[in-house]
Design a protein around this motif. Structure first.
Motif, PDB file in Angstrom:
ATOM      1  N   ILE A 138       0.742  -1.216  -0.093  1.00  0.00           N
ATOM      2  CA  ILE A 138      -0.242   0.082  -0.063  1.00  0.00           C
ATOM      3  C   ILE A 138       0.802   1.262  -0.025  1.00  0.00           C
ATOM      4  O   ILE A 138       0.648   2.325  -0.794  1.00  0.00           O
ATOM      5  N   LEU A 139       1.714   1.154   0.944  1.00  0.00           N
ATOM      6  CA  LEU A 139       2.989   2.377   0.803  1.00  0.00           C
ATOM      7  C   LEU A 139       3.344   2.700  -0.524  1.00  0.00           C
ATOM      8  O   LEU A 139       3.620   3.625  -0.969  1.00  0.00           O
ATOM      9  N   ALA A 140       3.929   1.435  -1.189  1.00  0.00           N
ATOM     10  CA  ALA A 140       4.502   1.669  -2.502  1.00  0.00           C
ATOM     11  C   ALA A 140       3.466   2.291  -3.484  1.00  0.00           C
ATOM     12  O   ALA A 140       3.840   3.078  -4.394  1.00  0.00           O
ATOM     13  N   LEU A 141       2.310   1.914  -3.285  1.00  0.00           N
ATOM     14  CA  LEU A 141       1.197   2.450  -4.306  1.00  0.00           C
ATOM     15  C   LEU A 141       1.005   4.036  -3.854  1.00  0.00           C
ATOM     16  O   LEU A 141       0.928   4.617  -5.059  1.00  0.00           O
ATOM     17  N   TYR A 142       0.957   4.213  -2.744  1.00  0.00           N
ATOM     18  CA  TYR A 142       0.751   5.754  -2.285  1.00  0.00           C
ATOM     19  C   TYR A 142       2.096   6.488  -3.102  1.00  0.00           C
ATOM     20  O   TYR A 142       1.744   7.745  -3.461  1.00  0.00           O
TER      21      TYR A 142
ATOM     22  N   VAL B  49      -4.159  15.232   0.465  1.00  0.00           N
ATOM     23  CA  VAL B  49      -5.009  13.963   0.946  1.00  0.00           C
ATOM     24  C   VAL B  49      -4.114  13.041   0.644  1.00  0.00           C
ATOM     25  O   VAL B  49      -3.973  12.091   1.535  1.00  0.00           O
ATOM     26  N   VAL B  50      -3.727  12.799  -0.753  1.00  0.00           N
ATOM     27  CA  VAL B  50      -2.766  11.645  -0.988  1.00  0.00           C
ATOM     28  C   VAL B  50      -1.739  11.607  -0.030  1.00  0.00           C
ATOM     29  O   VAL B  50      -1.022  10.639   0.433  1.00  0.00           O
ATOM     30  N   ALA B  51      -1.098  12.835   0.178  1.00  0.00           N
ATOM     31  CA  ALA B  51       0.354  13.047   1.246  1.00  0.00           C
ATOM     32  C   ALA B  51       0.083  12.473   2.329  1.00  0.00           C
ATOM     33  O   ALA B  51       0.716  12.108   3.154  1.00  0.00           O
ATOM     34  N   LEU B  52      -1.361  12.874   2.891  1.00  0.00           N
ATOM     35  CA  LEU B  52      -1.489  12.478   4.343  1.00  0.00           C
ATOM     36  C   LEU B  52      -1.687  11.071   4.303  1.00  0.00           C
ATOM     37  O   LEU B  52      -1.200  10.402   5.290  1.00  0.00           O
ATOM     38  N   ASN B  53      -2.426  10.441   3.489  1.00  0.00           N
ATOM     39  CA  ASN B  53      -2.573   8.870   3.334  1.00  0.00           C
ATOM     40  C   ASN B  53      -1.270   8.207   3.193  1.00  0.00           C
ATOM     41  O   ASN B  53      -1.233   7.102   3.930  1.00  0.00           O
ATOM     42  N   ARG B  54      -0.482   8.709   2.582  1.00  0.00           N
ATOM     43  CA  ARG B  54       0.912   8.253   2.561  1.00  0.00           C
ATOM     44  C   ARG B  54       1.599   8.289   3.676  1.00  0.00           C
ATOM     45  O   ARG B  54       2.383   7.298   4.134  1.00  0.00           O
ATOM     46  N   ALA B  55       1.539   9.480   4.470  1.00  0.00           N
ATOM     47  CA  ALA B  55       1.983   9.386   5.883  1.00  0.00           C
ATOM     48  C   ALA B  55       1.602   8.460   6.837  1.00  0.00           C
ATOM     49  O   ALA B  55       2.301   8.048   7.586  1.00  0.00           O
ATOM     50  N   VAL B  56       0.329   8.418   6.644  1.00  0.00           N
ATOM     51  CA  VAL B  56      -0.340   7.072   7.577  1.00  0.00           C
ATOM     52  C   VAL B  56       0.219   5.610   7.164  1.00  0.00           C
ATOM     53  O   VAL B  56       0.678   4.939   7.838  1.00  0.00           O
ATOM     54  N   ALA B  57       0.290   5.515   6.055  1.00  0.00           N
ATOM     55  CA  ALA B  57       0.949   4.221   5.532  1.00  0.00           C
ATOM     56  C   ALA B  57       2.293   4.110   5.844  1.00  0.00           C
ATOM     57  O   ALA B  57       2.864   2.842   6.167  1.00  0.00           O
ATOM     58  N   THR B  58       3.026   5.119   5.743  1.00  0.00           N
ATOM     59  CA  THR B  58       4.459   4.996   6.058  1.00  0.00           C
ATOM     60  C   THR B  58       4.606   4.719   7.722  1.00  0.00           C
ATOM     61  O   THR B  58       5.466   4.103   8.110  1.00  0.00           O
TER      62      THR B  58
END
Length: 397
Positions: free
Chosen positions: A296-300, A311-320
């Motif tokens: 999921i992190l790789a896809l983000y 919003v994408v950056a925020l979701n990527r931070a959560v996946a991180t």
């Protein structure tokens, strides 16, 4: 249908609104008509003619339309005349609102208002701009459509392709508002999410080889598959990690997964396909703990290179945080503090609260949950955030 027949988008919108108001007051008293849609069409036709004849400014437009379409197109149908109310012009209306004379943001705003039925406040919330700014944007867009004199028909293939990205973005925003309503006491607006899925299915039928259309439909199905498990017995919001996965819709998951698998193999890969792939990874995990967060992190990370969105950056931070730990996620959120589009938005505080809770910093988590609760205009989200804060505060005591 009125816009197609009369060639006047703005007045048609007013006539339909008046017909709906008549229905709202008469049907509870007189009962539901045998043919509700036909009733609305008849009343809207009459209102349309009243509006055209009432304003001198409309007379020139009526004359031009009469010369173009003939006198028989400017009168209301007889009571016994069969109506063409079963014809669905919504896709045509979508493409009309996404006319190239409009900026992308204006086209999306107008379509959300005219097709999606969203309020100006809801659209402003989606765009992260003040409501007054959005009202002016929609008004100017209507004026441009009115002045264009465009016929009400599906554009040719070239024009359709040029407007497709805007149309898909509109459908995505309508679905998003339906999935989590930005205002009010209900978590979802089922009418919006169902309409977005219906229209996207129609787009997929129209353009079966377009990978992004298929990706968007897959994203909607995979997201909507979890709808039944998102709320508890009292309507309370349940986070993804705590949902009963046995209540997810396996047919929607299977259809969405098949769609995204075919679309990504066909290519080229776009933002909706990437989001659908992320949703598929969530839906396919037997438990929250078994979610493939590295994938999921790789896809983000790929999605963030394609789409510049906070919003994408925020979701990527959560996946991180789910892959590398909460401190890494909190560090990734720091860059979003300077993004004015998220200023005062509850999502940033909610993400921070979640990551502080993961890190064991209860005091910071409580503060950010309370800040997020104070900023959201969705009552179910507000109650959920307040509950998380209260639970952590009591545990600390």
């Amino acid at each position: 249908m009125l816009a197609r027949r009369f060639g006047d988008f703005a007045t048609a919108e007013d006539a339909v609104q008046e017909a709906l108001l008549d229905a709202a007051t008469q049907w509870p008293v007189d009962g539901l008509p045998d043919n509700p849609r036909g009733w609305l069409v008849q009343v809207a036709y009459r209102r349309m003619i009243e509006l055209v004849r009432a304003e001198a400014a409309r007379r020139d437009r009526e004359d031009r339309a009469t010369r173009r379409e003939g006198d028989d197109r400017r009168t209301a149908p007889a009571a016994d005349e069969p109506l063409t109310a079963d014809r669905d012009d919504t896709l045509i209306l979508l493409f009309l609102c996404c006319h190239p004379t409009l900026s992308t943001s204006s086209a999306i705003a107008l379509t959300l208002r005219a097709v999606g039925g969203l309020s100006t406040a809801e659209i402003a919330h989606a765009f992260l701009v003040p409501e007054a700014t959005m009202a002016q944007r929609i008004s100017r867009a209507k004026q441009r459509i009115r002045a264009s004199g465009l016929p009400f028909r599906m554009p040719d293939e070239g024009a359709r392709q040029a407007r497709l990205a805007t149309v898909l973005h509109v459908l995505y925003l309508i679905f998003t508002e339906g999935h989590t309503a930005s205002l009010g006491a209900e978590l979802r607006r089922v009418d919006l999410s169902e309409e977005a899925i219906r229209l996207t299915r129609a787009m997929h039928t129209l353009l079966p080889e377009d990978s992004e259309v298929a990706g968007l439909l897959a994203l909607m199905l995979l997201t909507e598959a979890r709808a039944a498990a998102r709320t508890g017995p009292s309507g309370e919001l349940i986070s993804l990690a705590d949902q009963d996965r046995g209540r997810w819709d396996p047919a929607a998951i299977a259809e969405g997964t098949a769609l995204i698998t075919r679309a990504m193999a066909r290519g080229p890969v776009g933002p909706y396909q990437l989001q659908a792939a992320i949703a598929a990874l969530h839906d396919e995990a037997p438990t929250a703990a078994q979610t493939d967060w590295p994938q999921i992190l790789a896809l983000y990370q790929v999605l963030e290179r394609l789409v510049e969105s906070p919003v994408v950056a925020l979701n990527r931070a959560v996946a991180t945080a789910m892959v590398h730990g909460p401190d890494a996620g909190l560090a990734a959120l720091v860059a979003l503090d300077a993004d004015q589009r998220l200023t005062g938005h509850h999502r940033l505080d909610a993400a921070r609260a979640h990551l502080h809770e993961m890190a064991g910093d209860r005091e910071s988590a409580v503060a950010h949950y309370r800040a997020a609760a104070g900023r959201t205009t969705s009552l179910p989200e507000q109650r959920y955030l307040q509950m998380r804060a209260a639970r952590l505060a009591s545990a600390a005591d």
